[in-house]
Design a protein around this motif. Structure first.
Motif, PDB file in Angstrom:
ATOM      1  N   ASP A   1      68.035  62.837  14.623  1.00 53.54           N
ATOM      2  CA  ASP A   1      66.792  62.312  14.020  1.00 53.54           C
ATOM      3  C   ASP A   1      66.870  60.867  13.954  1.00 53.54           C
ATOM      4  O   ASP A   1      66.292  60.266  12.945  1.00 53.54           O
ATOM      5  N   ILE A   2      67.415  60.063  14.771  1.00 49.00           N
ATOM      6  CA  ILE A   2      67.226  58.815  14.827  1.00 49.00           C
ATOM      7  C   ILE A   2      66.362  58.367  16.018  1.00 49.00           C
ATOM      8  O   ILE A   2      66.937  58.735  17.019  1.00 49.00           O
ATOM      9  N   PHE A   3      65.287  57.308  15.862  1.00 42.88           N
ATOM     10  CA  PHE A   3      64.324  57.363  16.982  1.00 42.88           C
ATOM     11  C   PHE A   3      64.453  55.650  17.315  1.00 42.88           C
ATOM     12  O   PHE A   3      64.589  54.949  16.208  1.00 42.88           O
ATOM     13  N   CYS A   4      64.693  55.649  18.407  1.00 40.82           N
ATOM     14  CA  CYS A   4      64.854  53.986  18.824  1.00 40.82           C
ATOM     15  C   CYS A   4      64.298  53.825  20.151  1.00 40.82           C
ATOM     16  O   CYS A   4      64.325  54.505  21.095  1.00 40.82           O
ATOM     17  N   VAL A   5      63.428  52.733  20.190  1.00 46.14           N
ATOM     18  CA  VAL A   5      63.056  51.981  21.469  1.00 46.14           C
ATOM     19  C   VAL A   5      63.616  50.726  21.543  1.00 46.14           C
ATOM     20  O   VAL A   5      63.641  49.987  20.387  1.00 46.14           O
TER      21      VAL A   5
ATOM     22  N   ILE B   1      73.737  52.953  22.646  1.00 46.94           N
ATOM     23  CA  ILE B   1      74.625  52.043  21.929  1.00 46.94           C
ATOM     24  C   ILE B   1      73.952  51.591  20.606  1.00 46.94           C
ATOM     25  O   ILE B   1      74.752  51.569  19.483  1.00 46.94           O
ATOM     26  N   ILE B   2      72.648  51.264  20.566  1.00 45.26           N
ATOM     27  CA  ILE B   2      72.101  50.909  19.553  1.00 45.26           C
ATOM     28  C   ILE B   2      72.071  51.919  18.227  1.00 45.26           C
ATOM     29  O   ILE B   2      72.332  51.732  17.272  1.00 45.26           O
ATOM     30  N   ILE B   3      71.952  53.010  18.683  1.00 45.89           N
ATOM     31  CA  ILE B   3      72.007  54.123  17.890  1.00 45.89           C
ATOM     32  C   ILE B   3      73.221  54.561  17.472  1.00 45.89           C
ATOM     33  O   ILE B   3      73.323  54.530  15.993  1.00 45.89           O
ATOM     34  N   GLU B   4      74.231  54.312  18.216  1.00 44.65           N
ATOM     35  CA  GLU B   4      75.632  54.565  17.762  1.00 44.65           C
ATOM     36  C   GLU B   4      76.088  53.532  16.819  1.00 44.65           C
ATOM     37  O   GLU B   4      76.719  53.776  15.727  1.00 44.65           O
ATOM     38  N   ALA B   5      75.509  52.326  17.114  1.00 43.21           N
ATOM     39  CA  ALA B   5      76.001  51.289  16.123  1.00 43.21           C
ATOM     40  C   ALA B   5      75.351  51.316  14.804  1.00 43.21           C
ATOM     41  O   ALA B   5      76.090  51.252  13.708  1.00 43.21           O
ATOM     42  N   TYR B   6      74.149  51.933  14.750  1.00 48.34           N
ATOM     43  CA  TYR B   6      73.464  52.112  13.396  1.00 48.34           C
ATOM     44  C   TYR B   6      74.149  53.131  12.721  1.00 48.34           C
ATOM     45  O   TYR B   6      74.500  52.818  11.685  1.00 48.34           O
TER      46      TYR B   6
ATOM     47  N   LEU C   1      64.281  50.596  15.309  1.00 46.74           N
ATOM     48  CA  LEU C   1      65.074  51.939  14.983  1.00 46.74           C
ATOM     49  C   LEU C   1      64.476  52.510  13.611  1.00 46.74           C
ATOM     50  O   LEU C   1      64.279  51.874  12.856  1.00 46.74           O
ATOM     51  N   PHE C   2      64.207  53.644  13.759  1.00 50.44           N
ATOM     52  CA  PHE C   2      63.905  54.574  12.548  1.00 50.44           C
ATOM     53  C   PHE C   2      64.846  55.647  12.304  1.00 50.44           C
ATOM     54  O   PHE C   2      64.956  56.797  13.387  1.00 50.44           O
TER      55      PHE C   2
END
Length: 249
Positions: free
Chosen positions: A74-78, A104-109, A135-136
């Motif tokens: 449920d994490i959206f990222c462009v 990587i950005i999603i995992e960092a978040y 990212l949302f």
């Protein structure tokens, strides 16, 4: 890429609001998304419910700064651009060799949200490359947005007449959605729902709005710059890494 976030999810800095916005108020959420799709072939849109909307396309992009999209838990990222130290970051976050920049950005978040051993400015500063991302997190209704220190990827933000935050790599889309109430997204900065706009290059310095005037002499959304004379509390708790840092990103 395009994102429109409701003001309850992402509060716009006051400096983005132009005094001329009532004369040139731009378009609302749905009409702006529809316009984006009409001028970008193969667009993909995500309805985030009351939180807003996101959209992107892989057409008409710079091959050196490609756009990538992913949804994980449920994490959206462009993500647009590239990361040079991607191999090191995969090892740091325990990711597979197949993981790309957006993963990587999603995992960092997720690391920051759930139990981050570092403050957010350190996490973004560890990304070496040319990038901008949006990212949302739909589970916590939180945003995480950033651009590299050189502003390598065209990236803009603004506020529409409803007070919602609008972000895009297309200046014409931003102008259509926000009128005069927009500006380039600040270089070397990141924005979160909980912490607002911050500099990851100078985390102990405040950011201040600098007036911006267009060719017609009208005041537009302000450029945010690091105030070199300021100093703020880092907000970093002096405790061991076992502590929960989720409220500090």
């Amino acid at each position: 890429m395009l994102a429109v976030f409701d003001k309850s999810v992402a509060k716009c800095p006051e400096g983005l609001q132009s005094p001329h916005s009532r004369l040139d108020s731009g378009e609302g959420n749905r009409s702006l998304i529809d316009h984006f799709c009409s001028v970008n072939e193969g667009s993909v849109t995500m309805n985030l419910g009351s939180a807003g909307s996101m959209a992107y396309t892989t057409e008409k992009q710079n091959p050196l700064l490609p756009r990538v999209f992913a949804v994980v838990h449920d994490i959206f990222c462009v993500f647009q651009g590239h990361i040079e130290n991607i191999t090191l970051l995969k090892q740091q976050y325990g990711l597979s060799k197949a993981a790309d920049e957006v993963i990587i950005i999603i995992e960092a978040y997720r690391t920051l949200r759930d139990r981050g051993p570092y403050p957010a400015d350190q996490v973004v500063r560890d990304l070496n490359g040319k990038f901008a991302f949006i990212l949302f997190d739909s589970s916590s209704k939180a945003t995480f947005i950033a651009a590299d220190a050189d502003g390598s990827v065209p990236f803009f933000w603004g506020t529409n007449f409803e007070g919602d935050l609008v972000l895009s790599d297309d200046s014409e889309i931003i102008k259509k959605g926000c009128g005069k109430s927009f500006a380039p997204f600040p270089k070397g900065c990141f924005f979160t729902t909980s912490g607002g706009l911050q500099s990851f290059e100078h985390p102990l310095k405040e950011l201040k709005p600098m007036p911006r005037v267009d060719s017609e002499g009208q005041v537009c959304g302000a450029n945010y710059k690091v105030d070199t004379e300021s100093k703020k509390d880092s907000g970093i708790p002096r405790v061991g890494s076992a502590a929960n840092w989720s409220s500090h990103y």
